[in-house]
Write a protein that holds these residues in place. Structure first.
Motif, mmCIF file in Angstrom:
data_model
loop_
_atom_site.group_PDB
_atom_site.id
_atom_site.type_symbol
_atom_site.label_atom_id
_atom_site.label_comp_id
_atom_site.label_asym_id
_atom_site.label_seq_id
_atom_site.Cartn_x
_atom_site.Cartn_y
_atom_site.Cartn_z
ATOM 1 N N GLY A 56 -0.231 -4.189 3.627
ATOM 2 C CA GLY A 56 -0.750 -2.901 4.053
ATOM 3 C C GLY A 56 -0.318 -1.732 3.201
ATOM 4 O O GLY A 56 -0.727 -0.593 3.448
ATOM 5 N N LYS A 57 0.524 -1.978 2.204
ATOM 6 C CA LYS A 57 0.989 -0.914 1.336
ATOM 7 C C LYS A 57 0.000 -0.685 0.190
ATOM 8 O O LYS A 57 -0.765 -1.568 -0.183
ATOM 9 C CB LYS A 57 2.354 -1.272 0.741
ATOM 10 C CG LYS A 57 3.481 -1.414 1.750
ATOM 11 C CD LYS A 57 3.922 -0.062 2.292
ATOM 12 C CE LYS A 57 5.271 -0.148 2.999
ATOM 13 N NZ LYS A 57 5.303 -1.097 4.104
ATOM 14 N N SER A 58 0.022 0.498 -0.371
ATOM 15 C CA SER A 58 -0.746 0.767 -1.585
ATOM 16 C C SER A 58 -0.156 -0.049 -2.727
ATOM 17 O O SER A 58 0.978 -0.544 -2.626
ATOM 18 C CB SER A 58 -0.685 2.251 -1.942
ATOM 19 O OG SER A 58 0.638 2.605 -2.331
ATOM 20 N N LYS A 59 -0.914 -0.185 -3.807
ATOM 21 C CA LYS A 59 -0.417 -0.951 -4.949
ATOM 22 C C LYS A 59 0.868 -0.350 -5.493
ATOM 23 O O LYS A 59 1.817 -1.071 -5.833
ATOM 24 C CB LYS A 59 -1.480 -1.013 -6.041
ATOM 25 C CG LYS A 59 -1.079 -1.912 -7.207
ATOM 26 C CD LYS A 59 -2.223 -2.075 -8.191
ATOM 27 C CE LYS A 59 -1.816 -3.023 -9.332
ATOM 28 N NZ LYS A 59 -2.926 -3.208 -10.304
ATOM 29 N N ALA A 60 0.929 0.969 -5.568
ATOM 30 C CA ALA A 60 2.124 1.629 -6.088
ATOM 31 C C ALA A 60 3.334 1.368 -5.199
ATOM 32 O O ALA A 60 4.439 1.095 -5.689
ATOM 33 C CB ALA A 60 1.884 3.141 -6.221
ATOM 34 N N GLU A 61 3.161 1.422 -3.870
ATOM 35 C CA GLU A 61 4.264 1.169 -2.948
ATOM 36 C C GLU A 61 4.679 -0.301 -2.985
ATOM 37 O O GLU A 61 5.871 -0.619 -2.913
ATOM 38 C CB GLU A 61 3.869 1.575 -1.528
ATOM 39 C CG GLU A 61 3.757 3.073 -1.335
ATOM 40 C CD GLU A 61 5.068 3.785 -1.590
ATOM 41 O OE1 GLU A 61 6.112 3.287 -1.123
ATOM 42 O OE2 GLU A 61 5.051 4.828 -2.262
ATOM 43 N N ALA A 62 3.692 -1.192 -3.080
ATOM 44 C CA ALA A 62 4.007 -2.621 -3.184
ATOM 45 C C ALA A 62 4.774 -2.906 -4.463
ATOM 46 O O ALA A 62 5.700 -3.731 -4.482
ATOM 47 C CB ALA A 62 2.727 -3.443 -3.131
ATOM 48 N N ASN A 63 4.420 -2.219 -5.532
ATOM 49 C CA ASN A 63 5.118 -2.402 -6.801
ATOM 50 C C ASN A 63 6.576 -1.965 -6.703
ATOM 51 O O ASN A 63 7.465 -2.584 -7.310
ATOM 52 C CB ASN A 63 4.419 -1.628 -7.919
ATOM 53 C CG ASN A 63 3.161 -2.311 -8.411
ATOM 54 O OD1 ASN A 63 2.946 -3.487 -8.147
ATOM 55 N ND2 ASN A 63 2.330 -1.581 -9.130
#
Length: 285
Positions: free
Chosen positions: A186-193
């Motif tokens: 559920g996180k954005s790609k930037a947050e997942a990164n």
């Protein structure tokens, strides 16, 4: 690094006499896959690596067999010794925390290899596959680390990379990797990164922690060894790779951490010798 004459692990499978047994990955060479992954040694987010390896696999190549050279046999003895050191150190650390350490296996290969995370070539760099709890390495990677990425080289650079990959095994055993993947949902790609960066930096911390314990247990370090590890960590920072490969840096795409972060967390593990100080998730936001 002083490594000869000590215990060697049996948990190694050397497939280097059998070339071409895996699949071909698009891109060719470490640089080709780095452009795709923005990632050197590491495929350590198992789901991500599994997906990438599956997506990029090509046609099987015929298998050929040959005898290992004297140099390759010495490399094998070195890896066996470093793996034994990791086994001894992590068994001790787990015992200190009332846990039981389960030993992983290292698979040495050249050309290609099939794993529970998919099929790979040496282009993927050393990586840990949580699906089968094996570390996969083509040792030619370390020559490219020097010639193409400017690392200092040396035997302790190799030991650092092995310890980093074993660190991912520790994360699997402790449930850290699974929890990280849950946090990414559920996180954005930037947050997942950012979460991926925290996982990688913790593996660097564990490599430093292993170095601390191993020095106390076996007195293995020689002048320049820590510099070799730091040079390798610097060379594989996301910022260093992106600057070299694409000429500009995109921080939100980082998955392993900057050169300075990787060196910092290795040294924190090395200097502290305390596993409780390795909560990178609390500090990487």
């Amino acid at each position: 690094m002083k490594w000869k004459g000590r215990r060697q692990s049996d948990n190694i499978e050397d497939r280097r006499g059998m070339s071409g047994g895996g699949k071909a990955i698009a891109g060719g060479g470490v640089i080709g896959i780095i452009i795709l992954l923005l990632n050197v040694f590491g495929g350590e987010n198992g789901q991500m690596v599994g997906n990438i390896l599956q997506q990029t696999q090509g046609q099987s190549a015929p298998t050929e067999q040959r005898d290992l050279t004297a140099a390759e046999l010495e490399e094998q003895q070195f890896v066996k010794t470093i793996l034994a050191d990791n086994e001894d150190v992590w068994t001790k650390i787990f015992q200190e925390n009332n846990l039981t350490y389960q030993k992983p296996k290292i698979i040495l290969f050249e050309g290609g290899v099939n794993t529970a995370c998919g099929s790979a070539t040496s282009a993927s760099g050393p990586f840990y596959c949580p699906g089968d709890q094996n570390v996969y390495m083509d040792l030619k990677f370390f020559e490219e680390l020097k010639t193409k990425f400017g690392a200092q080289g040396g035997d302790f650079a190799t030991a650092y990379v092995i310890a980093h990959e074993i660190g991912h095994h520790v994360q699997t055993l402790l449930g850290t990797s699974a929890k990280m993947r849950e946090m990414q949902e559920g996180k954005s790609k930037a947050e997942a990164n950012k979460l991926s960066v925290a996982l990688e930096l913790q593996a660097d911390f564990y490599a430093g922690l292993w170095t601390n314990y191993n020095q106390k247990m076996n007195n293995v370090l020689e002048i320049g060894d820590i510099d070799e590890a730091l040079s390798a960590a610097h060379a594989v920072g996301d910022d260093a790779i992106q600057a070299k490969m694409q000429g500009h840096i995109v921080p939100e795409s980082f998955t392993h951490g900057t050169s300075e972060q990787r060196k910092y967390w290795f040294m924190k593990g090395y200097k502290s010798g305390d596993i409780k100080q390795g909560n990178t998730f609390a500090e990487i936001r």
